[in-house]
Scaffold this motif. Structure first.
Motif, PDB file in Angstrom:
ATOM      1  N   ILE A 292       1.313  -1.576  -0.350  1.00  0.00           N
ATOM      2  CA  ILE A 292       0.166  -0.461  -0.057  1.00  0.00           C
ATOM      3  C   ILE A 292       0.780   1.148   0.160  1.00  0.00           C
ATOM      4  O   ILE A 292       1.127   1.676   0.822  1.00  0.00           O
ATOM      5  CB  ILE A 292      -0.782  -0.072   0.812  1.00  0.00           C
ATOM      6  CG1 ILE A 292      -1.808  -1.744   1.416  1.00  0.00           C
ATOM      7  CG2 ILE A 292      -1.463   0.948   1.121  1.00  0.00           C
ATOM      8  CD1 ILE A 292      -2.621  -1.094   2.613  1.00  0.00           C
ATOM      9  N   PRO A 293       1.542   2.226  -0.473  1.00  0.00           N
ATOM     10  CA  PRO A 293       1.940   3.274  -1.500  1.00  0.00           C
ATOM     11  C   PRO A 293       1.152   3.912  -1.238  1.00  0.00           C
ATOM     12  O   PRO A 293      -0.091   4.591  -2.044  1.00  0.00           O
ATOM     13  CB  PRO A 293       2.636   2.951  -2.247  1.00  0.00           C
ATOM     14  CG  PRO A 293       1.683   2.541  -3.620  1.00  0.00           C
ATOM     15  CD  PRO A 293       0.761   1.301  -2.718  1.00  0.00           C
ATOM     16  N   ILE A 294       1.398   4.506  -0.285  1.00  0.00           N
ATOM     17  CA  ILE A 294       0.653   6.708   0.444  1.00  0.00           C
ATOM     18  C   ILE A 294       0.905   7.335  -0.308  1.00  0.00           C
ATOM     19  O   ILE A 294       2.447   7.895   0.130  1.00  0.00           O
ATOM     20  CB  ILE A 294       0.517   6.557   1.944  1.00  0.00           C
ATOM     21  CG1 ILE A 294       0.165   5.224   2.678  1.00  0.00           C
ATOM     22  CG2 ILE A 294      -0.140   7.473   2.161  1.00  0.00           C
ATOM     23  CD1 ILE A 294      -1.202   4.684   2.636  1.00  0.00           C
ATOM     24  N   ASP A 295      -0.100   8.366  -1.244  1.00  0.00           N
ATOM     25  CA  ASP A 295      -0.296   9.227  -1.809  1.00  0.00           C
ATOM     26  C   ASP A 295       1.381  10.281  -1.237  1.00  0.00           C
ATOM     27  O   ASP A 295       0.510  10.825   0.066  1.00  0.00           O
ATOM     28  CB  ASP A 295      -1.330  10.021  -2.368  1.00  0.00           C
ATOM     29  CG  ASP A 295      -0.940  10.838  -4.377  1.00  0.00           C
ATOM     30  OD1 ASP A 295       0.528  11.745  -4.046  1.00  0.00           O
ATOM     31  OD2 ASP A 295      -1.622  10.565  -4.859  1.00  0.00           O
TER      32      ASP A 295
ATOM     33  N   ASN B  91      -4.104   0.777  -4.032  1.00  0.00           N
ATOM     34  CA  ASN B  91      -4.144   1.930  -3.243  1.00  0.00           C
ATOM     35  C   ASN B  91      -5.430   2.241  -2.149  1.00  0.00           C
ATOM     36  O   ASN B  91      -6.706   1.425  -2.370  1.00  0.00           O
ATOM     37  CB  ASN B  91      -4.588   3.693  -3.947  1.00  0.00           C
ATOM     38  CG  ASN B  91      -6.025   3.571  -4.038  1.00  0.00           C
ATOM     39  OD1 ASN B  91      -6.627   4.106  -3.769  1.00  0.00           O
ATOM     40  ND2 ASN B  91      -6.953   2.888  -5.163  1.00  0.00           N
ATOM     41  N   PRO B  92      -5.933   2.843  -0.634  1.00  0.00           N
ATOM     42  CA  PRO B  92      -6.033   2.769  -0.031  1.00  0.00           C
ATOM     43  C   PRO B  92      -7.735   3.669   0.310  1.00  0.00           C
ATOM     44  O   PRO B  92      -7.994   3.864   1.304  1.00  0.00           O
ATOM     45  CB  PRO B  92      -5.640   3.486   1.482  1.00  0.00           C
ATOM     46  CG  PRO B  92      -4.717   4.475   0.362  1.00  0.00           C
ATOM     47  CD  PRO B  92      -4.047   3.879  -0.130  1.00  0.00           C
TER      48      PRO B  92
ATOM     49  N   LEU C  41      -7.278   1.900 -12.610  1.00  0.00           N
ATOM     50  CA  LEU C  41      -7.077   2.367 -11.923  1.00  0.00           C
ATOM     51  C   LEU C  41      -5.738   2.452 -12.059  1.00  0.00           C
ATOM     52  O   LEU C  41      -5.468   0.873 -11.454  1.00  0.00           O
ATOM     53  CB  LEU C  41      -7.457   0.614 -10.353  1.00  0.00           C
ATOM     54  CG  LEU C  41      -9.271   0.793 -10.126  1.00  0.00           C
ATOM     55  CD1 LEU C  41      -9.367   0.377  -9.396  1.00  0.00           C
ATOM     56  CD2 LEU C  41     -10.174   2.460 -10.444  1.00  0.00           C
ATOM     57  N   ALA C  42      -5.438   3.857 -11.864  1.00  0.00           N
ATOM     58  CA  ALA C  42      -4.073   3.711 -11.844  1.00  0.00           C
ATOM     59  C   ALA C  42      -2.787   3.632 -11.273  1.00  0.00           C
ATOM     60  O   ALA C  42      -2.024   2.827 -11.818  1.00  0.00           O
ATOM     61  CB  ALA C  42      -3.388   5.138 -12.371  1.00  0.00           C
ATOM     62  N   SER C  43      -3.305   3.237  -9.937  1.00  0.00           N
ATOM     63  CA  SER C  43      -2.031   2.382  -8.899  1.00  0.00           C
ATOM     64  C   SER C  43      -2.540   1.280  -9.015  1.00  0.00           C
ATOM     65  O   SER C  43      -1.678   0.634  -8.016  1.00  0.00           O
ATOM     66  CB  SER C  43      -2.051   3.689  -8.059  1.00  0.00           C
ATOM     67  OG  SER C  43      -3.690   3.722  -7.314  1.00  0.00           O
ATOM     68  N   ASP C  44      -3.084   0.544  -9.212  1.00  0.00           N
ATOM     69  CA  ASP C  44      -3.889  -0.560  -8.800  1.00  0.00           C
ATOM     70  C   ASP C  44      -3.222  -1.451  -9.668  1.00  0.00           C
ATOM     71  O   ASP C  44      -3.888  -1.850 -10.560  1.00  0.00           O
ATOM     72  CB  ASP C  44      -5.417  -1.112  -7.992  1.00  0.00           C
ATOM     73  CG  ASP C  44      -5.726   0.135  -6.814  1.00  0.00           C
ATOM     74  OD1 ASP C  44      -4.933   1.286  -6.717  1.00  0.00           O
ATOM     75  OD2 ASP C  44      -6.392  -0.085  -6.556  1.00  0.00           O
TER      76      ASP C  44
END
Length: 317
Positions: A6-9, A109-110, A133-136
């Motif tokens: 889970i990378p946090i923006d 993403n969360p 979904l760009a980040s999943d």
């Protein structure tokens, strides 16, 4: 089994000043990140979160967040805090290195919630509108992901461009279409989600049932106000409504009330009996995360069957 990253923006971490949005408490008491991963963590061997170090302060402690996730979702949880501003790709790479991930992993993403069963392959996620979904995404090998990152001569920081590079290097991706159950990616989305949740303190006599009294003919066995009962039952179908019954009736009347509420498909969370027959005042705090007015009051004329006319203005706007 696979690892969940889970990378946090780093650029868009806050809705409000007190907490980063992935650590906001939702109406059910869970953190946003917990609710986000709940449907997909069944086969995870570890959960690795990469976030700015500033996200943990006096108001929220890392040890308590880790404890909650461990208790409810996965025994192996690691939070990697960094003071360096990282892109999502850099955060994923850091998670792979620090988490010693060599095999399959899934990146989530969360800020959304959806059901998905990851099968350790290269996968891209699209929503019900066929939007990527760009980040999943999922990737079969942490080792190969790092290899691809290390062979780049250009500084690619966006997820989609990096995945395009990997696909061009003979790592083919399949596309999985999912239905997003919840979306908290914008403040507008988050507020809409909040408005679908409420705790209703509902009086009985003159509000849900015709007014009764131990001194009257028939005592407490009074008839329901059908429109009001139907309004509450319908609201519970479309909203997450927690009901607390407040009444001056004695607790000996609980069986009768439970039977009549069950008959009309109303789910009651709890009961407060033996209240004084007098004015009731609800006091509640408000803040950015639960904005003013965080408490509302409805005064309905006794035995009037028009409760929905009042509730519409509060719950359905």
């Amino acid at each position: 089994m696979y690892d969940l990253i889970i990378p946090i923006d780093f650029n868009d971490s806050y809705f409000f000043n007190n907490r980063p949005r992935w650590l906001l408490s939702l109406p059910n008491g869970k953190l946003m990140v917990e609710e986000s991963i709940a449907p997909i963590v069944k086969n995870t061997s570890s959960i690795i979160i990469v976030c700015p170090a500033e996200h943990f302060n006096k108001s929220i402690k890392e040890i308590n967040v880790v404890k909650s996730i461990k208790q409810n979702y996965c025994k192996n949880v690691k939070i990697i805090k960094t003071s360096k501003k990282l892109s999502k790709i850099e955060s994923i790479v850091l998670a792979i290195k620090k988490g010693k991930i060599s095999n399959s992993f899934f990146v989530k993403n969360p800020y959304t919630k959806y059901k998905f069963n990851y099968k350790k392959n290269n996968i891209l996620i699209c929503d019900q509108d066929k939007k990527l979904l760009a980040s999943d995404f999922g990737f079969y090998s942490g080792k190969d992901f790092l290899k691809g990152f290390n062979t780049l001569n250009t500084n690619i920081k966006s997820v989609d461009k990096f995945l395009s590079f990997l696909e061009g290097d003979n790592h083919m991706f399949k596309t999985e279409f999912i239905d997003i159950d919840e979306n908290w990616s914008t403040l507008k989305n988050y507020r809409e989600f909040q408005r679908k949740h409420a705790t209703l303190f509902l009086d009985v006599d003159g509000t849900l049932l015709k007014n009764g009294s131990k001194f009257a003919d028939g005592a407490w066995n009074t008839e329901p106000l059908l429109n009001n009962m139907k309004a509450i039952a319908n609201l519970q179908k479309t909203h997450n409504i927690h009901i607390i019954i407040t009444t001056s009736r004695p607790s000996s009347e609980k069986t009768y009330l439970k039977e009549i509420f069950n008959k009309h498909n109303i789910k009651v969370g709890s009961y407060l009996f033996d209240l004084p027959h007098c004015q009731r005042i609800l006091v509640n705090d408000f803040f950015e995360s639960n904005p003013y007015p965080s408490a509302s009051a409805i005064n309905i004329e006794r035995n009037h069957d028009n409760l929905m006319a009042y509730l519409e203005g509060i719950l359905l706007n």
